[in-house]
Write an enzyme that holds these catalytic residues in place. Sequence first.
Site, mmCIF file in Angstrom:
data_model
loop_
_atom_site.group_PDB
_atom_site.id
_atom_site.type_symbol
_atom_site.label_atom_id
_atom_site.label_comp_id
_atom_site.label_asym_id
_atom_site.label_seq_id
_atom_site.Cartn_x
_atom_site.Cartn_y
_atom_site.Cartn_z
ATOM 1 N N ASP A 46 53.981 79.876 87.534
ATOM 2 C CA ASP A 46 52.546 80.111 87.473
ATOM 3 C C ASP A 46 52.092 80.580 88.593
ATOM 4 O O ASP A 46 52.533 80.445 89.735
ATOM 5 C CB ASP A 46 51.937 78.785 86.858
ATOM 6 C CG ASP A 46 52.010 78.558 85.459
ATOM 7 O OD1 ASP A 46 52.851 79.211 84.718
ATOM 8 O OD2 ASP A 46 51.246 77.498 85.074
ATOM 9 N N HIS A 96 47.242 83.973 83.199
ATOM 10 C CA HIS A 96 46.823 82.731 83.907
ATOM 11 C C HIS A 96 45.488 82.634 84.502
ATOM 12 O O HIS A 96 45.353 81.886 85.456
ATOM 13 C CB HIS A 96 47.956 82.154 84.725
ATOM 14 C CG HIS A 96 48.046 80.921 85.052
ATOM 15 N ND1 HIS A 96 47.825 79.722 84.096
ATOM 16 C CD2 HIS A 96 48.112 80.231 86.295
ATOM 17 C CE1 HIS A 96 48.112 78.687 84.921
ATOM 18 N NE2 HIS A 96 48.069 78.812 85.886
ATOM 19 N N HIS A 190 56.354 77.012 89.807
ATOM 20 C CA HIS A 190 55.613 77.986 90.424
ATOM 21 C C HIS A 190 56.308 78.762 91.617
ATOM 22 O O HIS A 190 57.035 78.090 92.458
ATOM 23 C CB HIS A 190 54.617 76.927 91.441
ATOM 24 C CG HIS A 190 53.651 76.296 90.291
ATOM 25 N ND1 HIS A 190 54.182 74.937 89.955
ATOM 26 C CD2 HIS A 190 52.499 76.489 90.010
ATOM 27 C CE1 HIS A 190 53.314 74.654 89.169
ATOM 28 N NE2 HIS A 190 52.230 75.433 88.932
HETATM 29 NI NI NI Z 1 48.178 77.409 87.383
#
Ligand code: NI
Length: 240
Positions: A46, A96, A190
Amino acid sequence: MFRQSTSLLAIAAVCLTLAPAPAFAQAPKKAPVDCEQVKCIALTFDDGPGKYAGTLLDTLKKYDAKATFFLEGQYAKSRPAFVKRMVAEGHELGNHSYSHPDFTKIEPAAIRSEIQKTQDAIKKAAGVEPKLLRPPYGMADLQVSDVAAEFGMPMILWTGGSEDWASKNVDAIKKKTLEVAERDGIILMHDWVKQTVDAMPSIVKTLQNKGYHLVKVSDIVKRQNLQPGDIFPVPAGWER
Ligand code: NI
């Protein structure tokens, strides 16, 4: 005269040999992975493309693993080369938001704008438009679902988190990821966390040794027949 034609032919032959493959060419198509037949897992990254995305892509390529990147529009805009590479190397892209607000705390018009600006940035960078939405912080309500539906997108959360942003520790990230790994799992990570990228060769190798195929989210959710505005996995208390 004869001599000249021969050399022209020779030049033509060299040019054909040296002609680069078209930019959209990909590795030879393999049979798609069938997650009903084999053990699948989807690693998702993300908030990127993060600055370490290049190293992560190198690792994924080395181990022939696919991933899904839920990109922030602002970084798709500032790091378009990574976005392009993600698509060229067979990974999946998701939306996102543009600047990561909590969608449950902003107006529908603002949600719409966040999603649209991100679609536009990704399309500009790589020529594709994501078909999946991961709302920032995984926060969604019926209003968010309605806007997602307008874009024809289901919302994708995760089955397990690596907690990489919290630990920022290679060993802890690997341990937590393997702990939450399960068949058809969707793992939250991430690519802006350097330790995640550092841990990745070992995580990928270990998962593959355990028999996992590292696939895209859409490979995992294929059987769910998700409709625009649906959310998966369905959070506790979610009703539509
Ligand atoms: Ni995020």
